[in-house]
Design a protein around this motif. Sequence first.
Motif, mmCIF file in Angstrom:
data_model
loop_
_atom_site.group_PDB
_atom_site.id
_atom_site.type_symbol
_atom_site.label_atom_id
_atom_site.label_comp_id
_atom_site.label_asym_id
_atom_site.label_seq_id
_atom_site.Cartn_x
_atom_site.Cartn_y
_atom_site.Cartn_z
ATOM 1 N N ASP B 82 0.848 -1.187 0.000
ATOM 2 C CA ASP B 82 0.000 0.000 0.000
ATOM 3 C C ASP B 82 0.886 1.241 0.000
ATOM 4 O O ASP B 82 0.626 2.208 0.694
ATOM 5 C CB ASP B 82 -0.952 -0.026 1.203
ATOM 6 C CG ASP B 82 -2.133 0.909 1.022
ATOM 7 O OD1 ASP B 82 -2.450 1.231 -0.136
ATOM 8 O OD2 ASP B 82 -2.733 1.340 2.019
ATOM 9 N N GLY B 83 1.954 1.166 -0.762
ATOM 10 C CA GLY B 83 2.802 2.342 -0.950
ATOM 11 C C GLY B 83 2.078 3.328 -1.853
ATOM 12 O O GLY B 83 1.018 3.012 -2.394
ATOM 13 N N THR B 84 2.664 4.498 -2.020
ATOM 14 C CA THR B 84 1.995 5.539 -2.790
ATOM 15 C C THR B 84 1.551 5.058 -4.164
ATOM 16 O O THR B 84 0.395 5.217 -4.562
ATOM 17 C CB THR B 84 2.938 6.736 -3.019
ATOM 18 O OG1 THR B 84 3.666 6.942 -1.840
ATOM 19 C CG2 THR B 84 2.155 7.959 -3.392
ATOM 20 N N ALA B 85 2.491 4.449 -4.873
ATOM 21 C CA ALA B 85 2.199 4.087 -6.248
ATOM 22 C C ALA B 85 1.091 3.044 -6.317
ATOM 23 O O ALA B 85 0.176 3.134 -7.132
ATOM 24 C CB ALA B 85 3.459 3.563 -6.917
ATOM 25 N N HIS B 87 -1.127 2.523 -4.018
ATOM 26 C CA HIS B 87 -2.347 3.145 -3.523
ATOM 27 C C HIS B 87 -3.061 3.897 -4.641
ATOM 28 O O HIS B 87 -4.263 3.787 -4.810
ATOM 29 C CB HIS B 87 -2.008 4.089 -2.372
ATOM 30 C CG HIS B 87 -3.215 4.584 -1.643
ATOM 31 N ND1 HIS B 87 -3.832 3.845 -0.669
ATOM 32 C CD2 HIS B 87 -3.932 5.720 -1.778
ATOM 33 C CE1 HIS B 87 -4.883 4.512 -0.226
ATOM 34 N NE2 HIS B 87 -4.956 5.655 -0.870
ATOM 35 N N VAL B 88 -2.256 4.636 -5.419
ATOM 36 C CA VAL B 88 -2.824 5.382 -6.535
ATOM 37 C C VAL B 88 -3.446 4.421 -7.539
ATOM 38 O O VAL B 88 -4.422 4.724 -8.199
ATOM 39 C CB VAL B 88 -1.714 6.244 -7.195
ATOM 40 C CG1 VAL B 88 -2.150 6.778 -8.533
ATOM 41 C CG2 VAL B 88 -1.337 7.381 -6.279
ATOM 42 N N LYS B 89 -2.862 3.229 -7.644
ATOM 43 C CA LYS B 89 -3.412 2.241 -8.568
ATOM 44 C C LYS B 89 -4.385 1.293 -7.869
ATOM 45 O O LYS B 89 -4.494 0.121 -8.229
ATOM 46 C CB LYS B 89 -2.277 1.487 -9.254
ATOM 47 C CG LYS B 89 -1.396 2.418 -10.085
ATOM 48 C CD LYS B 89 -1.142 1.869 -11.457
ATOM 49 C CE LYS B 89 -0.515 2.936 -12.338
ATOM 50 N NZ LYS B 89 0.329 2.371 -13.374
ATOM 51 N N CYS B 123 5.246 0.071 0.649
ATOM 52 C CA CYS B 123 6.209 0.101 -0.440
ATOM 53 C C CYS B 123 7.229 -1.025 -0.443
ATOM 54 O O CYS B 123 8.093 -1.125 0.408
ATOM 55 C CB CYS B 123 6.965 1.413 -0.542
ATOM 56 S SG CYS B 123 7.648 1.614 -2.181
ATOM 57 N N CYS B 127 7.421 -0.248 -7.468
ATOM 58 C CA CYS B 127 6.368 0.692 -7.837
ATOM 59 C C CYS B 127 6.044 0.673 -9.322
ATOM 60 O O CYS B 127 4.941 0.995 -9.729
ATOM 61 C CB CYS B 127 6.758 2.099 -7.437
ATOM 62 S SG CYS B 127 7.391 2.184 -5.768
ATOM 63 N N GLY B 128 7.045 0.304 -10.132
ATOM 64 C CA GLY B 128 6.803 0.272 -11.564
ATOM 65 C C GLY B 128 5.737 -0.745 -11.933
ATOM 66 O O GLY B 128 5.165 -0.679 -13.012
#
Lengths: 623, 162
Positions: B82-85, B87-89, B123, B127-128
């Motif tokens: 549930d890292g930023t990237a 989370h955004v996805k 994270c 993230c990619g």
Amino acid sequence: MINLENIVQTFKKANQNITKRIIVCAGTGCVANGSLEVFKSFVNIAKEMNIDVNIELKGEEKGYFLTKSGCQGFCQNGPLVNILPSGILYIKVKTDDVKEILEESILSDILIDRLCYHNKGKLCKGQSEIPFYQKQCRMVLKQCGVIDPENIKEYIANGGYVAAKKVCGEMTDKEICNMILMSGLRGRGGAGFLTGKKWDLARNQKASKKYVICNGDEGDPGAFMDRSVMEGNPHSVIEGLIIASKATGANEGYIYVRTEYDLAVKRMKKAVKDAIEIGLLGENIFGLNHSFTINVMEGAGAFVCGEETALIASIEGKRGMPSPKPPFPAQSGLWKSPTTINNVETLATIPVIVNRGVQAFRQIGTESSPGTKTFALTGNVLNTGLIEVPLGTTLRHIVFDIAGGVTDENGEVWEENFKSVQIGGPSGGCLTREHLDIPLDFDSLKKVGAMVGSGGLVVMSNKNCMVNMAKFFMQFTQNESCGKCVLCREGTKQMLLILMDITKGSASEDSLFLLEELAKAVEVGSLCGLGRTAPNPILSTLRYFRNEYDAHIKEKKCPAGECVDILSYKITDKCVRCGVCFAKCPVKAISVEHNRHYKINSIKCIKCDVCVASCKFNAIERD
Amino acid sequence: MGLNYNKFEKTCKILEENEFDKSKLISILQGVQEEYKYLPEDILAFIASSLNMPLSKVYGVVTFFSFFTLQPKGKYIIKICDGTACHVKKSTGLIDAIKKKLGLKDDEILTKNMLFSIETVACLGACGLAPVIVVDGVVYGQATPNAVVRLIDNVLKEEKEK
């Protein structure tokens, strides 16, 4: 005594009969996509086909050379396979493609079109033709993704440890500190403090024992620059540490790596072991009067340990809580000895400065922020991955030229989709359309309420809610707050509760005033950087996206359609009753009524968005 | 409680490797957790007395770092990033789908049959490939709620065949 020149010659000699080199990316991203299977498959199929593929060079092997590399940056398109010297880059390579690659591109020189990257329909042969790479300036990452990170000899053959030898043999500690100060290098870990100044402070301390520490506790969600450097070129970090130890007079060092970074820990440990074996670490390095050893230590999962004093406490085996500064670690750090702590990327930049010279280094980047910076580019863009650009590059260049533009939920690029970029993680802020043309450097960002931070860049589209984003970061900092300072411990909790109210649609108009007041109080009432910067995501979204907060509070609507609590799904008249959503719903929340009318049961619905994504007729709406 | 010395054999070895050094407490705990998958209370007490430090200090370190756990974990560990990237996805959609599939309510993280436990992590650095989940050490990128339900089904099927 170690002789670098000998190693270079032996390596070159071993390589002289190699006609082609196959490099399989083994960064975490590519490994997750199956690059290790691809690597194995190259070994096995080459054996079956009787092709002379070597995975290790001992003497004068002939034929081809197959190696793994660290992260090549183009993570979304992995597994990546590079072929040298032609520079061909194949993307999304599967084990089934290996035979064809060996037959076509290794035994002969035929390019396999379907495995190449295509930019707007145009075929790109290799990195030199792909915009993602063309528009970067890879200096620190230059060898990441090319050399074999587990082979110290290859690092040396590419000019490695020459800088360390030079400073150890030809320069005094004062000259080294001066050189780094003149280069204007600023710490890449976040705050941007002048590295030369930090070193000089430690150098001036009179103590029999000093330490240098490499801070690889990269905890920012959305950042993976340090991981990539440690995985892709661990020796550059060790070389930086050797130079730092010479400059500050330290003889023991630590590399503190997040335990979540399995591969980085493994490679860093191997690199240190190899460096000891070859004589680059230990007593009297290069036969000179400087001794230095390195320990690799795994963190245990606490974001706050990225803070210098907390990191030191954690190395000492204690709870990783920060302590007040001064005394600075440079005066009294690890076990009360003068300690210099530098970020991974900062250390990896040091050999570059020594090798290229101060003048050449200062020509890249801006006057006050020279050099390059790596950014982890993620979020809703076409090409996510790891990039390196000169400091002062504009956001527009990064988002639209390198990343290839902002995508919608179907992966299509639309310029108007761009909403914001979150920079600097939980302590950073957001940049909007009006900031697209400001230079990204330490000072310009500070002016607009953001910071370079460690370098995570998360691109957000119109479908991302900024209040939700602030809530997400607050959840993170609230979780990671160590609890020492009351305002940080309780303040982050209260701010989070207010944000939760807002996203649930149960906040009143007074909530915003309270939120702002709290944010400002936490900012001044916390000891370390975690608490002091924790309110940044809130303050910056309030500054640029206050209308979104208002919409949640006054109209009980989330304009981006992301806050699920005030969101409901409904099937509109556009429905052609194909039943795809019914079949795809993971929780069976869609039911069939009479006349094959589909209906969403809002109680069962987990709002996972699968139905919206699966409907080809845009018949399901979020409200 | 009668002491079972065999029980502490592995811990002794880990302590020896770390030279009974208080400052290596974190590394000792990491070793023990790797062995047992969690940190049992009696072993913590054993470590504390071996290092000649109060159990409260050891406990303090254990509870400070998120890597350490005092609770046993399931046979299969599902980590949801549930890292930023991620989370955004939309990683929250994944969490909800997994919890629903496993019948976990509210804060529950372990299924009753001890087969699955879930963890959200901040994270994984992949993230990619967001959103990312890790099932038993294997990373699955660009995950969807449907795909994770299928993954769990596969594990259940394999488990049945055993």
